[in-house]
Scaffold this motif. Structure first.
Motif, PDB file in Angstrom:
ATOM      1  N   PRO A  88      40.519  45.295  50.959  1.00  0.00           N
ATOM      2  CA  PRO A  88      40.567  46.200  49.820  1.00  0.00           C
ATOM      3  C   PRO A  88      41.050  45.465  48.575  1.00  0.00           C
ATOM      4  CG  PRO A  88      42.483  46.565  51.207  1.00  0.00           C
ATOM      5  CD  PRO A  88      41.641  45.511  51.878  1.00  0.00           C
ATOM      6  N   CYS A  89      40.509  45.836  47.452  1.00  0.00           N
ATOM      7  CA  CYS A  89      40.894  45.194  46.193  1.00  0.00           C
ATOM      8  C   CYS A  89      40.569  46.150  45.049  1.00  0.00           C
ATOM      9  CB  CYS A  89      40.151  43.885  46.026  1.00  0.00           C
ATOM     10  SG  CYS A  89      40.612  42.959  44.560  1.00  0.00           S
ATOM     11  N   ARG A  90      41.556  46.474  44.271  1.00  0.00           N
ATOM     12  CA  ARG A  90      41.360  47.377  43.137  1.00  0.00           C
ATOM     13  C   ARG A  90      41.219  46.640  41.811  1.00  0.00           C
ATOM     14  NH1 ARG A  90      42.297  52.782  43.645  1.00  0.00           N
ATOM     15  NH2 ARG A  90      42.794  53.455  45.731  1.00  0.00           N
ATOM     16  N   GLU A  91      41.802  45.422  41.722  1.00  0.00           N
ATOM     17  CA  GLU A  91      41.756  44.694  40.456  1.00  0.00           C
ATOM     18  C   GLU A  91      41.832  43.189  40.690  1.00  0.00           C
ATOM     19  OE1 GLU A  91      46.227  44.579  38.801  1.00  0.00           O
ATOM     20  OE2 GLU A  91      45.361  46.586  38.927  1.00  0.00           O
ATOM     21  N   ILE A  92      41.370  42.446  39.701  1.00  0.00           N
ATOM     22  CA  ILE A  92      41.484  40.995  39.705  1.00  0.00           C
ATOM     23  C   ILE A  92      42.741  40.664  38.906  1.00  0.00           C
ATOM     24  CG2 ILE A  92      40.428  38.843  38.925  1.00  0.00           C
ATOM     25  CD1 ILE A  92      39.025  40.133  41.309  1.00  0.00           C
ATOM     26  N   LYS A  93      43.721  40.104  39.590  1.00  0.00           N
ATOM     27  CA  LYS A  93      45.004  39.822  38.948  1.00  0.00           C
ATOM     28  C   LYS A  93      45.024  38.462  38.288  1.00  0.00           C
ATOM     29  CE  LYS A  93      47.358  42.897  42.064  1.00  0.00           C
ATOM     30  NZ  LYS A  93      48.045  43.033  43.307  1.00  0.00           N
ATOM     31  N   GLU A  94      44.365  37.460  38.908  1.00  0.00           N
ATOM     32  CA  GLU A  94      44.353  36.132  38.305  1.00  0.00           C
ATOM     33  C   GLU A  94      43.082  35.381  38.651  1.00  0.00           C
ATOM     34  OE1 GLU A  94      47.106  33.190  39.703  1.00  0.00           O
ATOM     35  OE2 GLU A  94      46.902  33.831  41.771  1.00  0.00           O
ATOM     36  N   VAL A  95      42.607  34.626  37.678  1.00  0.00           N
ATOM     37  CA  VAL A  95      41.485  33.714  37.867  1.00  0.00           C
ATOM     38  C   VAL A  95      41.897  32.398  37.222  1.00  0.00           C
ATOM     39  CG1 VAL A  95      39.061  33.252  37.390  1.00  0.00           C
ATOM     40  CG2 VAL A  95      39.811  35.593  37.775  1.00  0.00           C
TER      41      VAL A  95
END
Length: 126
Positions: A88-95
Motif C-alpha cells: 500500500p502507498c498513499r504518497e511519494i515521500k522522497e525521490v
C-alpha cells in the motif's frame, strides 16, 4: 416468468463472479505491472541531467483495498516504461536521483534497466 428471472439472475451472478475473480487474479498473480491502472496523477520527478522523468499515479482499489502508487518513467526520446509499483502507498515521500539510480520511498532502482514491483521486489526490465 419466474423461471426466466431465475435464469437471468444466475447468468448475471456468474458474470459478476467471473469479473471479480479476473480482477483479483490480475492483482495477485499477474506479474506484469503494465496491467496496473493509472488513475490519479500525483506528481513528477525529473532527473538532474533531464534525461528521464518519472510520473506518479495513485490507483484506488476501492473500499476493500488500500491505494497503490504507480511510477512511469519516460526518457528524452519519449519512450515510456512502467517501473515502480508500491502497495500500500498513499504518497511519494522522497525521490532521490543519482547518475545511475533513483531512490523512491527508500527503494533504490537502476534507471531504465530495473523495475520495482512490491510483490516480486526489484528485477531486470525486459
Amino acid at each position: 416468468m419466474i423461471k426466466k428471472l431465475k435464469i437471468l439472475g444466475i447468468i448475471l451472478g456468474t458474470c459478476l463472479a467471473l469479473y471479480v475473480a479476473w480482477y483479483v487474479y490480475r492483482f495477485i498473480f499477474v506479474e506484469d505491472i503494465s496491467m496496473v491502472p493509472k488513475e490519479e496523477y500525483i506528481s513528477k520527478s525529473i532527473s538532474p541531467d533531464k534525461a528521464y522523468t518519472i510520473r506518479f499515479y495513485r490507483a484506488n482499489g476501492g473500499a476493500t483495498v488500500d491505494f497503490a502508487m504507480l511510477g512511469i518513467m519516460e526518457n528524452k526520446d519519449g519512450e515510456k516504461r512502467r517501473m515502480y509499483w508500491e502497495y500500500p502507498c498513499r504518497e511519494i515521500k522522497e525521490v532521490k536521483w543519482t547518475k545511475d539510480t533513483v531512490t523512491i520511498n527508500g527503494t533504490k532502482i537502476k534507471v531504465w534497466s530495473q523495475v520495482y514491483d512490491f510483490r516480486e521486489g526489484i528485477y531486470e526490465a525486459e
